[in-house]
Design an enzyme around this catalytic site. Structure first.
Site, short mmCIF file in Angstrom:
data_model
loop_
_atom_site.label_atom_id
_atom_site.label_comp_id
_atom_site.label_asym_id
_atom_site.label_seq_id
_atom_site.Cartn_x
_atom_site.Cartn_y
_atom_site.Cartn_z
N CYS A 136 -3.62 5.00 7.35
CA CYS A 136 -3.97 4.20 8.74
C CYS A 136 -2.97 4.73 9.89
CB CYS A 136 -3.97 2.95 8.52
SG CYS A 136 -5.14 2.29 7.22
N ASN B 152 0.88 -1.17 0.11
CA ASN B 152 0.02 -0.23 -0.23
C ASN B 152 0.72 1.30 0.11
OD1 ASN B 152 0.46 -1.26 2.77
ND2 ASN B 152 -0.26 0.71 3.42
N GLN C 192 -5.21 -3.14 -2.03
CA GLN C 192 -4.85 -2.25 -2.91
C GLN C 192 -4.73 -2.70 -4.52
OE1 GLN C 192 -3.61 1.15 -2.58
NE2 GLN C 192 -4.05 0.92 -0.55
#
Length: 394
Positions: free
Chosen positions: A323, A150, A178
């Site tokens: 995140c 990612n 992804q």
């Protein structure tokens, strides 16, 4: 604003919105209800399951709807671990640069007595099937390797790893959050037992995802309650979100080749331009990477300042995973591929979609070098590097 943070989330497509609205306005029933309004919603749910199954080349009943990729990752890992525990197998293989939904689940399992082997990923961010083969032991219950990273976009050899696991009789899970909608996926041909995906990464809505589970693989429930999702995921299904996600995935798969060609050309132009900045380095495999992923380190600057100034210049970007964007620690992904802490702090991720335009790439290529030069002009670290007090790392 130029939106170049599509790895964090994507804008919903018109196709997804068109699928979601009828589910909100007309098919609003509970799909578990027996009356006609509920059954219309149940039909919509089944149609979405069938559409997603076609995109992954699996059976509709092998699709389990979740709240997103993180839940799907958690359920896959905890289910495989429980199955392994019952068989006396408590060893799990993964990689050092997985998403935290996987890494944190593995930490949790370590506290429960499982042993975890994290394979090194090397400077381009990949592992080989041979590495996996050599790491498998008689007590290995699961191999979990992401489809594509990612942060740095490297694509891993999923089919080869899957074949190794199938031959060894070990469950294989891949976090394909992804990759789904951007790369061709065939869970049968690639020997995948479980696969996680998330709708908002391919122009679907947030808060909805799915876990593919090969028929015959036992799944442990994370949420207890009703009998939804074959009793494996309690809670009334998010029918509007699921319908929109399925429509977005179908649309993405139908236009995958043309979208990949367009986005790859934009990506390569961006990489070529940013490579001209002195003491910069591309992170990840230069060729075998996600079509829209560009990730660079720039020595002598801080990534947070770079992002804020780019935002002022009308460019939305990130320094890595959304995140963990609030963390002060350098990216675990960049550390895993061997970037020093000082360099890893100066990272920039630009992630493109088919909606980006060539003129936007031109604007980015004007602004990033300007902002990098500006930040370096104020940096004591850069002055030390230029004067020779410190040695350049890039």
């Amino acid at each position: 604003m130029i939106y170049a943070d599509n790895a964090a989330t994507t804008k919903m497509s018109p196709v997804a919105l068109a699928a979601m609205l009828p589910a909100l306005e007309d098919n609003y029933g509970n799909p578990s209800s027996l009356h006609s309004v509920g059954q219309h919603a149940a039909e919509l749910l089944q149609s979405a399951r069938e559409a997603m199954a076609r995109c992954l080349n699996c059976k509709p009943r092998e699709i389990l709807f979740t709240s997103g990729g993180s839940e799907a990752d958690n359920q896959a890992l905890l289910s495989a671990a429980e199955l392994g525990r019952l068989k006396g197998k408590k060893h799990i293989i993964s990689t050092a640069f997985e998403h935290h939904a996987v890494l944190h689940s593995l930490k949790r399992l370590e506290k429960q007595g499982f042993e975890v082997t994290l394979l090194p990923v090397g400077p381009t961010g990949t592992v080989t099937a041979q590495q996996v083969k050599e790491a498998i032991r008689p007590d290995t219950c699961l191999v979990t390797v992401m489809y594509a990273n990612n942060e740095i976009g490297s694509i891993l050899p999923i089919e080869e790893i899957g074949a190794v696991c199938r031959e060894a009789g070990v469950l294989f899970h891949t976090d394909a959050v992804q990759a789904t909608g951007h790369l061709p996926i065939d869970v049968k041909a690639q020997h995948i037992d479980m696969l996680s995906l998330s709708g908002h990464k391919f122009h679907g809505p947030k808060g909805v995802g799915a876990l593919y589970v090969r028929q015959g693989v036992p799944i442990t429930s994370l949420i207890e309650g009703g009998a939804q999702e074959r009793g494996k995921r309690a809670g009334t299904e998010n029918v509007p979100g699921i319908a929109a996600m399925a429509a977005a995935l179908e649309d993405a798969c139908a236009h995958m080749e043309e979208n990949r060609a367009k986005v790859t050309a934009l990506r390569d132009k961006l990489i070529a331009g940013l490579s001209q900045i002195p003491h910069s380095a591309l992170n990840g495999d230069p060729v075998n990477r996600l079509p829209g992923n560009v990730n660079f380190c720039f020595e002598g600057i801080e990534g947070e300042s770079l992002l804020l100034l780019l935002d002022d210049a009308g460019i939305c970007a990130s320094s890595g995973s959304a995140c963990t964007s609030g963390s002060l620690d350098p990216s675990h992904v960049l550390l895993a591929i061997g970037r020093p802490h000082e360099v890893a702090h100066g990272s920039l991720r630009l992630s493109l979609s088919e909606w980006n335009q060539p003129w936007e790439i031109d604007h980015i290529l004007r602004e990033v070098p300007r902002v990098v030069a500006y930040l370096r002009s104020m940096s004591p670290v850069w002055k030390d590097l230029e004067s020779g007090k410190k040695q350049f790392m890039l």
